[in-house]
Design a protein around this motif. Structure first.
Motif, PDB file in Angstrom:
ATOM      1  N   PHE A   1      20.462 -85.574  73.864  1.00 51.52           N
ATOM      2  CA  PHE A   1      19.164 -84.662  73.815  1.00 51.52           C
ATOM      3  C   PHE A   1      19.398 -83.179  73.688  1.00 51.52           C
ATOM      4  CE2 PHE A   1      14.934 -83.010  74.452  1.00 51.52           C
ATOM      5  CZ  PHE A   1      14.226 -83.464  73.171  1.00 51.52           C
ATOM      6  N   ALA A   2      20.236 -82.973  74.994  1.00 53.01           N
ATOM      7  CA  ALA A   2      20.271 -81.692  75.225  1.00 53.01           C
ATOM      8  C   ALA A   2      21.289 -80.867  74.110  1.00 53.01           C
ATOM      9  CB  ALA A   2      20.804 -81.386  76.715  1.00 53.01           C
ATOM     10  N   GLY A   3      22.447 -81.762  73.807  1.00 49.90           N
ATOM     11  CA  GLY A   3      23.144 -81.506  72.840  1.00 49.90           C
ATOM     12  C   GLY A   3      22.524 -81.215  71.483  1.00 49.90           C
ATOM     13  N   ALA A   4      21.564 -81.865  71.079  1.00 54.03           N
ATOM     14  CA  ALA A   4      20.750 -81.827  69.952  1.00 54.03           C
ATOM     15  C   ALA A   4      20.297 -80.537  69.788  1.00 54.03           C
ATOM     16  CB  ALA A   4      19.770 -82.873  69.616  1.00 54.03           C
ATOM     17  N   VAL A   5      19.247 -80.301  71.182  1.00 56.91           N
ATOM     18  CA  VAL A   5      18.860 -78.959  71.373  1.00 56.91           C
ATOM     19  C   VAL A   5      19.741 -77.933  71.078  1.00 56.91           C
ATOM     20  CG1 VAL A   5      17.233 -77.567  72.631  1.00 56.91           C
ATOM     21  CG2 VAL A   5      17.034 -80.119  72.703  1.00 56.91           C
ATOM     22  N   ALA A   6      20.834 -77.894  71.779  1.00 56.72           N
ATOM     23  CA  ALA A   6      21.878 -76.803  71.565  1.00 56.72           C
ATOM     24  C   ALA A   6      22.311 -76.735  70.135  1.00 56.72           C
ATOM     25  CB  ALA A   6      23.280 -77.158  72.423  1.00 56.72           C
ATOM     26  N   ARG A   7      22.514 -77.794  69.222  1.00 52.41           N
ATOM     27  CA  ARG A   7      22.827 -77.603  68.094  1.00 52.41           C
ATOM     28  C   ARG A   7      21.661 -76.920  67.138  1.00 52.41           C
ATOM     29  NH1 ARG A   7      25.513 -82.308  69.040  1.00 52.41           N
ATOM     30  NH2 ARG A   7      23.757 -83.825  68.324  1.00 52.41           N
ATOM     31  N   LEU A   8      20.499 -77.069  67.393  1.00 53.42           N
ATOM     32  CA  LEU A   8      19.184 -76.536  66.881  1.00 53.42           C
ATOM     33  C   LEU A   8      19.297 -75.065  67.266  1.00 53.42           C
ATOM     34  CD1 LEU A   8      16.613 -76.432  65.400  1.00 53.42           C
ATOM     35  CD2 LEU A   8      15.561 -77.158  67.455  1.00 53.42           C
ATOM     36  N   LEU A   9      19.607 -74.746  68.554  1.00 53.89           N
ATOM     37  CA  LEU A   9      19.604 -73.224  68.978  1.00 53.89           C
ATOM     38  C   LEU A   9      20.709 -72.446  68.391  1.00 53.89           C
ATOM     39  CD1 LEU A   9      18.886 -70.924  70.799  1.00 53.89           C
ATOM     40  CD2 LEU A   9      20.607 -72.008  72.757  1.00 53.89           C
ATOM     41  N   CYS A  10      21.735 -73.266  68.140  1.00 52.10           N
ATOM     42  CA  CYS A  10      22.995 -72.555  67.072  1.00 52.10           C
ATOM     43  C   CYS A  10      22.424 -72.304  65.597  1.00 52.10           C
ATOM     44  CB  CYS A  10      24.272 -73.557  66.997  1.00 52.10           C
ATOM     45  SG  CYS A  10      25.062 -73.396  68.915  1.00 52.10           S
ATOM     46  N   ARG A  11      21.563 -73.060  65.223  1.00 48.99           N
ATOM     47  CA  ARG A  11      21.259 -72.975  63.931  1.00 48.99           C
ATOM     48  C   ARG A  11      20.180 -71.679  63.822  1.00 48.99           C
ATOM     49  NH1 ARG A  11      20.323 -78.790  61.001  1.00 48.99           N
ATOM     50  NH2 ARG A  11      22.495 -79.911  61.799  1.00 48.99           N
ATOM     51  N   VAL A  12      19.211 -71.748  64.956  1.00 46.70           N
ATOM     52  CA  VAL A  12      18.398 -70.625  64.894  1.00 46.70           C
ATOM     53  C   VAL A  12      19.047 -69.389  65.226  1.00 46.70           C
ATOM     54  CG1 VAL A  12      16.713 -69.335  66.356  1.00 46.70           C
ATOM     55  CG2 VAL A  12      16.359 -72.202  65.965  1.00 46.70           C
ATOM     56  N   ASP A  13      20.230 -69.188  66.023  1.00 44.39           N
ATOM     57  CA  ASP A  13      21.093 -68.274  66.167  1.00 44.39           C
ATOM     58  C   ASP A  13      21.717 -67.880  64.735  1.00 44.39           C
ATOM     59  OD1 ASP A  13      22.909 -66.266  67.836  1.00 44.39           O
ATOM     60  OD2 ASP A  13      24.642 -67.677  67.497  1.00 44.39           O
ATOM     61  N   GLU A  14      22.251 -68.598  64.064  1.00 48.28           N
ATOM     62  CA  GLU A  14      22.846 -68.273  62.728  1.00 48.28           C
ATOM     63  C   GLU A  14      21.682 -67.758  61.820  1.00 48.28           C
ATOM     64  OE1 GLU A  14      24.658 -71.542  60.865  1.00 48.28           O
ATOM     65  OE2 GLU A  14      26.102 -71.906  62.515  1.00 48.28           O
ATOM     66  N   ALA A  15      20.755 -68.135  61.778  1.00 44.85           N
ATOM     67  CA  ALA A  15      19.415 -68.005  60.985  1.00 44.85           C
ATOM     68  C   ALA A  15      19.086 -66.348  61.420  1.00 44.85           C
ATOM     69  CB  ALA A  15      18.196 -68.781  60.956  1.00 44.85           C
ATOM     70  N   LEU A  16      19.085 -65.962  62.589  1.00 39.66           N
ATOM     71  CA  LEU A  16      18.783 -64.766  63.185  1.00 39.66           C
ATOM     72  C   LEU A  16      19.765 -63.836  63.133  1.00 39.66           C
ATOM     73  CD1 LEU A  16      16.595 -65.795  66.398  1.00 39.66           C
ATOM     74  CD2 LEU A  16      15.735 -65.055  64.083  1.00 39.66           C
ATOM     75  N   GLY A  17      21.109 -64.100  62.621  1.00 45.01           N
ATOM     76  CA  GLY A  17      22.218 -62.966  62.393  1.00 45.01           C
ATOM     77  C   GLY A  17      22.898 -63.024  63.788  1.00 45.01           C
ATOM     78  N   ARG A  18      22.818 -63.871  64.517  1.00 48.05           N
ATOM     79  CA  ARG A  18      23.489 -64.084  65.784  1.00 48.05           C
ATOM     80  C   ARG A  18      23.144 -62.851  66.803  1.00 48.05           C
ATOM     81  NH1 ARG A  18      29.377 -65.885  63.273  1.00 48.05           N
ATOM     82  NH2 ARG A  18      28.818 -67.871  62.482  1.00 48.05           N
ATOM     83  N   PRO A  19      21.759 -62.805  67.351  1.00 49.54           N
ATOM     84  CA  PRO A  19      21.602 -61.582  68.114  1.00 49.54           C
ATOM     85  C   PRO A  19      22.232 -61.663  69.530  1.00 49.54           C
ATOM     86  CG  PRO A  19      19.885 -63.483  68.039  1.00 49.54           C
ATOM     87  CD  PRO A  19      20.733 -63.809  67.008  1.00 49.54           C
ATOM     88  N   ASP A  20      22.166 -60.698  70.207  1.00 47.66           N
ATOM     89  CA  ASP A  20      23.023 -60.544  71.420  1.00 47.66           C
ATOM     90  C   ASP A  20      22.035 -59.686  72.275  1.00 47.66           C
ATOM     91  OD1 ASP A  20      24.355 -60.302  73.677  1.00 47.66           O
ATOM     92  OD2 ASP A  20      26.012 -59.406  72.802  1.00 47.66           O
ATOM     93  N   PRO A  21      21.134 -60.208  73.333  1.00 47.81           N
ATOM     94  CA  PRO A  21      21.358 -61.661  73.774  1.00 47.81           C
ATOM     95  C   PRO A  21      20.571 -62.615  72.903  1.00 47.81           C
ATOM     96  CG  PRO A  21      19.770 -60.626  75.187  1.00 47.81           C
ATOM     97  CD  PRO A  21      20.058 -59.581  74.174  1.00 47.81           C
ATOM     98  N   LEU A  22      20.708 -63.764  72.971  1.00 49.42           N
ATOM     99  CA  LEU A  22      20.141 -64.959  72.406  1.00 49.42           C
ATOM    100  C   LEU A  22      19.534 -65.956  73.509  1.00 49.42           C
ATOM    101  CD1 LEU A  22      19.655 -67.169  69.828  1.00 49.42           C
ATOM    102  CD2 LEU A  22      21.805 -68.221  70.927  1.00 49.42           C
ATOM    103  N   ASP A  23      18.266 -66.118  73.320  1.00 45.93           N
ATOM    104  CA  ASP A  23      17.316 -66.571  74.508  1.00 45.93           C
ATOM    105  C   ASP A  23      16.972 -68.046  74.118  1.00 45.93           C
ATOM    106  OD1 ASP A  23      17.025 -64.210  75.946  1.00 45.93           O
ATOM    107  OD2 ASP A  23      15.785 -63.373  74.275  1.00 45.93           O
TER     108      ASP A  23
END
Length: 365
Positions: free
Chosen positions: A57-79
């Motif tokens: 489950f945590a792994g799936a949420v991590a993948r979702l966070l990565c997709r959000v990261d890509e969609a946002l243009g890889r912000p720094d920081p990512l929350d």
């Protein structure tokens, strides 16, 4: 019947003062001696959530966070914000599952009223309230069902009245539901005049959700997700869903701090509450309501059994894969965790549906 005494249930006048379910549950869950502040072992000691069922489950949420990261243009920081974090299991699991380059940019927050547990990953920031001005993913797994609400019940005259409760769990009917609570019922959970029908008035959950999502409104945007047992206007349960859990077993809801008190969530109302806070010229993207099984499959959790050929080629790998398939099946099972509903509420320009394309298609893009 006399207002305030109609529908009395329970034994003799013992058990303390009569109060609405919202205040009684608030004290029982979050007061100084409340269930979530003093319960041994945290929530995992009393009920099994998707977080506790499998690290998948945590792994799936991590993948979702990565997709959000890509969609946002890889912000720094990512929350990453974990609402009602328990003992921080999800926040720590997500950090562990992220690719190293993404984890290096990620600020993980665990929001919980209880004290920080010993041994939690030092990268997880422990807060009593949601942070402000974040960019990324806010995730609330089984949070909103523990936001206390008032309960209404229809009396013999067809009037919806607030249900009052004592510390021993005995109930009686109080004053008629009025004002904003009556408006909420009329829109989201209309009660006919049939005696005994009940509803949980979800207004506090709407407000809590809109406030939590505002953490992304004040930052660079992202996605807010609530995962819970839920219902919609097309199928509200006629007698409500209020219940208790103690040591893994469902029990009567008694607001004395000895058990969890929960009720399913009107997630459609929660989604509309955030939209209502936005100015018309800044109308947010459409929110999605999807079954957990559908979302997790889009994030790569299928429950497919490994091929038998792996058993002879690599027995240890086969056993691991078989265990993973069993855990995936539990997370997506009809009649169980798979029946959870995910509210995916984008903030900013995100397209929630695009985040849930098939995992193979997503990786090809």
């Amino acid at each position: 019947m006399t207002p305030g005494t109609a529908g009395f249930r329970g034994a003799a006048e013992t058990g303390g003062e009569w109060r609405g379910w919202r205040q009684a549950a608030q004290d029982a869950l979050y007061g100084p001696e409340g269930f979530y502040r003093t319960g041994p072992g945290g929530p995992a000691g009393h009920f099994r959530t998707s977080v506790h069922a499998s690290p998948l489950f945590a792994g799936a949420v991590a993948r979702l966070l990565c997709r959000v990261d890509e969609a946002l243009g890889r912000p720094d920081p990512l929350d990453f914000v974990d609402m009602a974090a328990g003992r921080g299991e999800l926040a720590a699991g997500v950090l562990a599952a992220l690719p190293a380059a993404v984890a290096a940019r990620t600020r993980a927050y665990a929001v919980e009223v209880a004290a920080r547990p010993e041994g939690l990953d030092r990268r997880v920031r422990w807060l009593a309230e949601p942070p402000v001005g974040v960019t990324g993913l806010l995730f609330a797994n089984e949070w909103l069902d523990n936001v206390p609400v008032e309960v209404a019940e229809v009396d013999a005259e067809g009037v919806a009245r607030r249900v009052l409760v004592r510390g021993d769990g005995a109930e009686r009917l109080g004053e008629p539901v009025a004002g904003a609570e009556a408006e909420w019922l009329a829109r989201w959970w209309p009660l006919t005049g049939e005696e005994g029908l009940r509803a949980e008035i979800g207004l506090p959950r709407d407000e809590a959700w809109a406030t939590a999502v505002a953490a992304l409104d004040g930052g660079g945007g992202g996605l807010a997700v609530a995962a819970d047992y839920a219902h919609s206007t097309a199928g509200r349960p006629p007698f409500g869903t209020l219940t208790g859990f103690r040591e893994g077993r469902e029990t009567e809801p008694v607001p004395d701090g000895s058990c969890d008190i929960t009720a399913h969530v009107a997630l459609d109302a929660c989604a509309a509450a955030h939209t209502a806070r936005c100015a018309p010229e800044h109308a947010p993207p459409d929110a999605l309501l999807r079954p957990q099984r559908e979302v997790l499959r889009a994030l790569g959790i299928t429950g497919a059994r490994p091929p038998l050929t792996l058993a002879s080629a690599d027995p240890a790998a086969y056993v691991r894969a078989l265990a993973g398939a069993s855990q995936a099946a539990e997370l997506t099972a009809p009649g169980g965790l798979g029946d959870f509903v995910w509210l995916l509420q984008p903030v900013g320009a995100l397209d929630a549906a695009a985040l849930l394309v098939d995992v193979a298609d997503h990786e090809e893009q």
